[in-house]
Design an enzyme around this catalytic site. Structure first.
Site, PDB file in Angstrom:
ATOM      1  N   VAL A   1       0.828  -1.218   0.000  1.00 39.08           N
ATOM      2  CA  VAL A   1       0.000   0.000   0.000  1.00 39.08           C
ATOM      3  C   VAL A   1       0.853   1.256   0.000  1.00 39.08           C
ATOM      4  O   VAL A   1       0.595   2.187  -0.748  1.00 39.08           O
ATOM      5  CB  VAL A   1      -0.978   0.026   1.195  1.00 39.08           C
ATOM      6  CG1 VAL A   1      -1.804   1.309   1.168  1.00 39.08           C
ATOM      7  CG2 VAL A   1      -1.901  -1.172   1.116  1.00 39.08           C
ATOM      8  N   CYS A   2       1.895   1.263   0.852  1.00 39.21           N
ATOM      9  CA  CYS A   2       2.783   2.434   0.895  1.00 39.21           C
ATOM     10  C   CYS A   2       3.331   2.704  -0.485  1.00 39.21           C
ATOM     11  O   CYS A   2       3.427   3.834  -0.903  1.00 39.21           O
ATOM     12  CB  CYS A   2       4.012   2.199   1.759  1.00 39.21           C
ATOM     13  SG  CYS A   2       3.637   1.631   3.360  1.00 39.21           S
ATOM     14  N   GLY A   3       3.733   1.611  -1.143  1.00 43.88           N
ATOM     15  CA  GLY A   3       4.344   1.758  -2.462  1.00 43.88           C
ATOM     16  C   GLY A   3       3.423   2.536  -3.377  1.00 43.88           C
ATOM     17  O   GLY A   3       3.819   3.515  -3.978  1.00 43.88           O
TER      18      GLY A   3
END
Lengths: 191, 154
Positions: free
Chosen positions: B45-47
């Site tokens: 998700v961060c990516g």
């Protein structure tokens, strides 16, 4: 033209003339996808959408807008602009399908080959890509997605509202059917 | 622990961006800053979230803003991560004392040892103008940030 398909919910750029569409504007369910040709999840979604189109037939209007994440996907911008360039010659969906069906081989050679296969005016097509003629349009798609809250791909909107549920064939079809049932009996008139 | 609210002076920090460089919040005076606290490098998700902000670097620049990612990961992880994903934004390391900056902003998850997925939009005077804490697993997108920045610029 104003309709309930186009207002309410959180899709800020209404479905309209500028969009590439499959299906009629009067369909009961409208699915807008913000997608990236190099994103493998979008590649998976491509088949699920085909499945949904087979099942829902005329009840479904499908719209594809570009959302290339170019840092992660070096060919995403090229592919998006290639689809738009094909679109300017009337073959958007054919190029769209070829790009997703050959996603593993995405690159310059593939889009040139696809243009030949589709019997596009190759010189025009290549010039359009070299001049980045459709860069602005792709960016317009992208920003409309960002403003509508798309945070990654594929980003879906069903009848104008962001769809956050699972999007495998079974779930997507169920969500679209339920959206179309909600629409049935509505008296809004669209053509 | 509650996240700092709009109207609050943003607490100063000085965090490493590379093994031999540190970045302080006060260096951005006169410019808007978007602080993106995220739990960890490499998690999917961060990516996506950072990829989106990186893609929007031109829009942020137009709004006189710099986007800075902050997590408890070490600088070497940040360097490898940013290079792998070709990010056009800097990542700061809230590594030692671990999570100190996240704590001062009220977005540290003691039990997990990582920060919340939180956004702070800070104006050129160092005042927090907008903040948002998203579910850890959900990418909050960029529309809220853009709206907050436009409000500052208007």
């Amino acid at each position: 033209m104003k309709s309930r398909l186009q207002s309410g919910g959180d899709l800020i750029l209404p479905v309209g003339e500028r969009d590439h569409r499959q299906g009629g504007m009067g369909a009961l369910a409208t699915l807008v996808e913000y997608g990236d040709y190099q994103c493998e999840h979008c590649g998976a979604a491509y088949s699920f959408i085909k499945e949904a189109q087979r099942v829902l037939g005329e009840d479904l209007l499908f719209i594809f807008r570009n959302f290339p994440l170019t840092g992660a996907h070096p060919f995403a911008a090229l592919a998006a602009e290639a689809a738009e360039a094909a679109g300017s010659q009337g073959r958007f969906w054919e190029m769209h399908d070829l790009l997703y069906e050959n996603q593993d081989n995405l690159g310059e050679a593939l889009v040139v080959k696809a243009a030949q296969e589709l019997r596009l005016d190759s010189r025009q097509f290549i010039a359009d890509l070299q001049n980045r003629k459709f860069k602005g349009r792709v960016r317009e798609d992208f920003m409309s997605g960002v403003r509508s809250g798309v945070s990654g791909t594929p980003g879906f909107f069903i009848n104008g509202s962001k769809y956050m549920g699972p999007w495998d064939g079974k779930h997507l079809i169920a969500a679209l059917k339920s959206a179309s049932h909600n629409k049935e009996g509505d008296s809004y008139a669209v053509r | 622990m509650a996240p700092l609210k709009p109207g609050t002076q943003a607490p100063e920090f000085k965090l490493p961006s590379t093994p031999d460089q540190k970045v302080a919040l006060s260096e951005f005076r006169g410019k808007n800053v978007v602080l993106v606290f995220y739990p960890a490098d490499w998690s999917p998700v961060c990516g996506d979230q950072l990829a989106l902000y990186s893609e929007l670097s031109g829009e942020f620049e137009k709004l006189n803003a710099t986007v800075v990612g902050i997590s408890v990961d070490g600088v070497w992880s940040h360097i490898a991560f940013a290079k792998d994903r070709k990010y056009r934004l800097s990542l700061l390391s809230d590594f030692e004392p671990k999570g100190e900056t996240a704590r001062t902003y009220g977005v540290y998850r003691e039990r997990d040892g990582v920060s919340e997925r939180a956004l702070f939009v800070i104006d050129g005077d160092g005042i927090i103008r907008w903040s948002y804490v998203s579910h850890v697993g959900i990418n909050p997108g960029a529309d809220g940030i853009l709206k907050a920045l436009e409000e500052i610029q208007s």
